[in-house]
Write an enzyme that holds these catalytic residues in place. Structure first.
Site, short mmCIF file in Angstrom:
data_model
loop_
_atom_site.label_atom_id
_atom_site.label_comp_id
_atom_site.label_asym_id
_atom_site.label_seq_id
_atom_site.Cartn_x
_atom_site.Cartn_y
_atom_site.Cartn_z
N ASP A 31 7.13 -13.45 -9.48
CA ASP A 31 6.69 -13.55 -8.10
C ASP A 31 8.05 -14.78 -8.01
N ASN A 32 9.24 -14.69 -6.64
CA ASN A 32 9.71 -16.13 -6.50
C ASN A 32 9.20 -17.14 -5.61
N LEU A 33 7.81 -17.29 -5.33
CA LEU A 33 7.05 -17.65 -4.85
C LEU A 33 7.61 -17.68 -3.42
N PHE A 80 5.31 -5.15 -4.80
CA PHE A 80 4.31 -6.07 -3.80
C PHE A 80 5.31 -6.96 -2.88
N SER A 124 3.26 0.24 4.59
CA SER A 124 2.55 -0.08 5.50
C SER A 124 1.75 0.42 6.76
N TYR A 148 10.92 -5.48 9.87
CA TYR A 148 10.35 -5.54 8.54
C TYR A 148 9.84 -3.76 8.35
N LYS A 152 10.22 -1.38 5.73
CA LYS A 152 9.28 -0.35 4.80
C LYS A 152 9.20 1.28 4.53
N PHE A 177 -3.39 -0.42 6.32
CA PHE A 177 -3.79 -0.74 8.03
C PHE A 177 -3.54 -3.25 7.61
N ASN A 197 0.24 -15.48 12.71
CA ASN A 197 0.85 -14.71 13.50
C ASN A 197 0.11 -13.47 12.83
N LEU A 199 -4.47 -11.77 13.29
CA LEU A 199 -6.03 -12.62 13.93
C LEU A 199 -6.56 -13.06 12.98
N ARG A 291 0.52 -9.05 23.61
CA ARG A 291 2.32 -9.88 22.78
C ARG A 291 3.39 -8.40 22.47
P1 NAD Z 1 2.52 -11.71 1.08
O1 NAD Z 1 3.35 -12.92 1.04
O2 NAD Z 1 0.98 -12.79 0.22
O3 NAD Z 1 2.84 -11.39 -0.83
C1 NAD Z 1 4.11 -11.33 -0.82
C2 NAD Z 1 5.01 -11.80 -2.19
O4 NAD Z 1 5.96 -11.47 -2.64
C3 NAD Z 1 4.95 -13.39 -2.33
O5 NAD Z 1 4.32 -14.77 -2.65
C4 NAD Z 1 6.57 -13.85 -2.48
O6 NAD Z 1 6.41 -14.77 -3.14
C5 NAD Z 1 7.14 -12.69 -3.70
N1 NAD Z 1 8.70 -12.11 -2.91
C6 NAD Z 1 9.08 -11.77 -1.49
N2 NAD Z 1 10.30 -11.23 -1.51
C7 NAD Z 1 9.94 -11.75 -3.61
C8 NAD Z 1 11.31 -11.37 -4.48
N3 NAD Z 1 12.95 -11.39 -3.41
N4 NAD Z 1 11.32 -11.56 -5.76
C9 NAD Z 1 9.97 -12.18 -6.00
N5 NAD Z 1 9.30 -12.04 -4.98
C10 NAD Z 1 9.15 -12.23 -3.65
O7 NAD Z 1 2.39 -10.66 1.16
P2 NAD Z 1 0.70 -9.78 1.35
O8 NAD Z 1 0.03 -10.31 2.22
O9 NAD Z 1 0.24 -10.14 -0.27
O10 NAD Z 1 1.82 -8.46 1.56
C11 NAD Z 1 2.04 -7.70 -0.08
C12 NAD Z 1 2.94 -6.33 0.32
O11 NAD Z 1 1.81 -5.89 0.81
C13 NAD Z 1 4.24 -6.53 1.11
O12 NAD Z 1 4.78 -6.01 0.78
C14 NAD Z 1 3.99 -6.49 2.27
O13 NAD Z 1 4.47 -6.84 3.45
C15 NAD Z 1 3.09 -5.29 2.34
N6 NAD Z 1 2.12 -5.53 3.37
C16 NAD Z 1 0.99 -5.78 3.99
C17 NAD Z 1 0.15 -6.36 4.82
C18 NAD Z 1 -0.06 -7.62 5.03
O14 NAD Z 1 -1.16 -7.74 6.55
N7 NAD Z 1 -1.23 -8.26 4.94
C19 NAD Z 1 0.49 -4.87 5.44
C20 NAD Z 1 0.82 -3.95 5.01
C21 NAD Z 1 2.06 -3.82 4.28
N1 UFG Z 2 -4.22 -10.72 18.12
C1 UFG Z 2 -4.38 -12.02 19.38
N2 UFG Z 2 -4.12 -13.20 18.74
C2 UFG Z 2 -4.06 -13.68 17.52
C3 UFG Z 2 -2.98 -12.68 16.81
C4 UFG Z 2 -3.44 -11.39 17.00
O1 UFG Z 2 -5.11 -11.28 20.08
O2 UFG Z 2 -3.36 -14.73 17.55
C5 UFG Z 2 -4.75 -9.03 18.16
C6 UFG Z 2 -2.85 -8.65 18.00
O3 UFG Z 2 -2.60 -7.91 19.30
C7 UFG Z 2 -3.70 -7.15 17.49
C8 UFG Z 2 -5.05 -7.58 16.34
O4 UFG Z 2 -5.22 -8.68 17.18
O5 UFG Z 2 -4.11 -6.42 18.51
C9 UFG Z 2 -4.51 -7.94 15.10
O6 UFG Z 2 -2.71 -8.31 14.74
P1 UFG Z 2 -2.50 -8.67 13.58
O7 UFG Z 2 -1.28 -9.42 13.78
O8 UFG Z 2 -3.80 -9.50 12.86
O9 UFG Z 2 -1.93 -7.67 12.93
P2 UFG Z 2 -0.94 -6.10 13.55
O10 UFG Z 2 -1.38 -4.79 13.74
O11 UFG Z 2 -0.39 -6.10 14.40
O12 UFG Z 2 -0.10 -6.26 12.00
C10 UFG Z 2 -0.46 -6.09 10.90
C11 UFG Z 2 0.89 -6.58 10.33
C12 UFG Z 2 1.86 -5.90 10.10
C13 UFG Z 2 1.43 -4.91 9.40
C14 UFG Z 2 0.40 -4.64 10.45
C15 UFG Z 2 -0.18 -2.73 9.64
O13 UFG Z 2 1.05 -8.02 10.28
O14 UFG Z 2 3.21 -6.76 9.42
O15 UFG Z 2 -0.52 -5.37 10.45
O16 UFG Z 2 -0.34 -3.17 8.66
F1 UFG Z 2 2.46 -3.29 9.78
#
Ligand code: NAD
Ligand code: UFG
Length: 331
Positions: A31-33, A80, A124, A148, A152, A177, A197, A199, A291
């Site tokens: 991880d690059n943190l 990830f 995603s 973004y 994916k 999800f 960003n 919820l 939004r």
């Molecule tokens: P996160 O940002 O907490 O974790 C991602 C990690 O990857 C971080 O620790 C970051 O430092 C590291 N990273 C990013 N770019 C890098 C690089 N070039 N080299 C090495 N490390 C790198 O995110 P998360 O919520 O744990 O998500 C993990 C994965 O799941 C991501 O690919 C994200 O797109 C995907 N995903 C997340 C969600 C969500 O809602 N959290 C939903 C769908 C998909």
């Molecule tokens: N919402 C609010 N207020 C806020 C934030 C969110 O009302 O301050 C609402 C949104 O409009 C939505 C719901 O809460 O109806 C969930 O919003 P999130 O931002 O938590 O999640 P999204 O479904 O928009 O998106 C997330 C990730 C995306 C990912 C997707 C599906 O941010 O990267 O889930 O996995 F692709």
């Protein structure tokens, strides 16, 4: 057997590391943190009482990555690492394409070079775009509305082509999800930098007094109460899905996609209510405009993962809220 976990210091990666270690796997984390903290590595070790190698390295740095493969015997990769903020990806698209897509290509090239051809990839539900109906099945049409999401979808296509070119690969595309919640210990969880960003991170900051009011983005959607409906899934359930996917790719070759969701949708108002009831904390909120880019309803049909991976989510929304709150209180 050693599993390389890219992005293992992040939200979902750290929870998956815990479950892998608890299940007896040997892991190596890279991880690059850029979006996580070094303390997380220590917390994973504290929870599991297990040790593992951690490399602070960037996937874009080919020679660093090769050095990791050179000095370890790696059987499979759970990938990830990636940037994930939808809004930011619109502002700096090239950074997202380079980090996520180029990073994955360099990873796959390195894997192929070292004859490691098993991967679980973090995809995603965003690649379903605005679905024509719910629940969403894996064979629904795919489209994206922001850079973004496009990264994916591109990566899924790249991995499909990779498999077509070399049938020795075994790849699982996990379409998440909405992961929320935290580990029961309260030691690891979701802690976004700046104003959240999403919820649940926003709700916990309002409940803890760090932010004043949650804006509910629209109450005029064609949903149960007008607010957006999503399939929230406990991050530990999601993590356990990776172990089931891993078992499958160790046994069979091919490429398969799986929805990881609960199959149940909750509205924003239902999530706020569940949080207030489970934690006893009030969440100040106000209705604002929609939004841009948000869809009304998104929830999974997770039956393919149940049938083919033997995986289902078991933790309910109250547990997700309680665990998220426990982690937030310890920050
Ligand atoms: P996160 O940002 O907490 O974790 C991602 C990690 O990857 C971080 O620790 C970051 O430092 C590291 N990273 C990013 N770019 C890098 C690089 N070039 N080299 C090495 N490390 C790198 O995110 P998360 O919520 O744990 O998500 C993990 C994965 O799941 C991501 O690919 C994200 O797109 C995907 N995903 C997340 C969600 C969500 O809602 N959290 C939903 C769908 C998909
Ligand atoms: N919402 C609010 N207020 C806020 C934030 C969110 O009302 O301050 C609402 C949104 O409009 C939505 C719901 O809460 O109806 C969930 O919003 P999130 O931002 O938590 O999640 P999204 O479904 O928009 O998106 C997330 C990730 C995306 C990912 C997707 C599906 O941010 O990267 O889930 O996995 F692709």
């Amino acid at each position: 057997m050693a599993i390389l976990v890219t992005g293992g210091a992040g939200f979902i990666g750290s929870h998956t590391c815990v479950e892998l270690l608890n299940a007896g796997y040997e892991i190596i984390v890279v991880d690059n943190l850029i979006n996580s903290k070094p303390e997380v590595i220590q917390k994973i070790k504290q929870i599991t009482q297990r040790d593992f190698k951690f490399y602070q390295a960037d996937l874009l740095n080919r020679s660093e990555l090769e050095a990791i493969f050179e000095s370890n015997t790696i059987d499979a990769v759970i990938h990830f690492a990636g940037l994930k903020a939808v809004g930011e990806s619109v502002e700096i698209p090239l950074r997202y394409y380079h980090n996520n897509v180029s990073g994955t290509i360099i990873l796959c090239e390195t894997m192929a070079h070292y004859n490691v051809k098993r991967m679980v990839f973090s995809s995603s539900a965003t690649i379903y775009g605005d679905p024509q109906s719910v629940p969403i099945k894996e064979d629904f049409p795919l489209s994206t509305t922001n850079p973004y999401g496009s990264t994916k979808l591109m990566i899924e296509n790249i991995l499909q082509d990779l498999y077509l070119s070399d049938k020795e690969w075994s790849i699982s595309l996990l379409r998440y999800f909405n992961p929320i919640g935290a580990h029961k210990s309260g030691l690891i969880g979701e802690d976004p930098k700046g104003i959240p960003n999403n919820l649940m991170p926003y709700i916990v900051r309002v409940a803890s007094g760090k932010l004043e009011t949650l804006s509910i983005f629209g109450n005029d959607y064609p949903t149960i109460d007008g607010t957006g409906v999503r399939d929230y899934i406990h991050v530990v359930d999601l993590s356990l899905g990776h172990l089931d996917a891993l078992k499958k790719i160790m046994l069979t070759k091919g490429i398969n996609s799986y929805n990881l969701g609960t199959g149940k949708g909750y509205s924003v108002l239902e999530v706020i209510r569940a949080f207030e009831i489970s934690t006893g904390q009030k969440v100040n909120s106000k209705i604002t405009h929609r939004r841009p880019g948000d869809i009304a309803e998104c929830y999974a049909d997770p039956s393919k993962a149940k049938i083919e991976l033997g995986w289902t989510a078991s933790r309910d929304l109250y547990e997700m809220c309680l665990d998220a709150w426990k982690f937030a209180k310890q920050q």
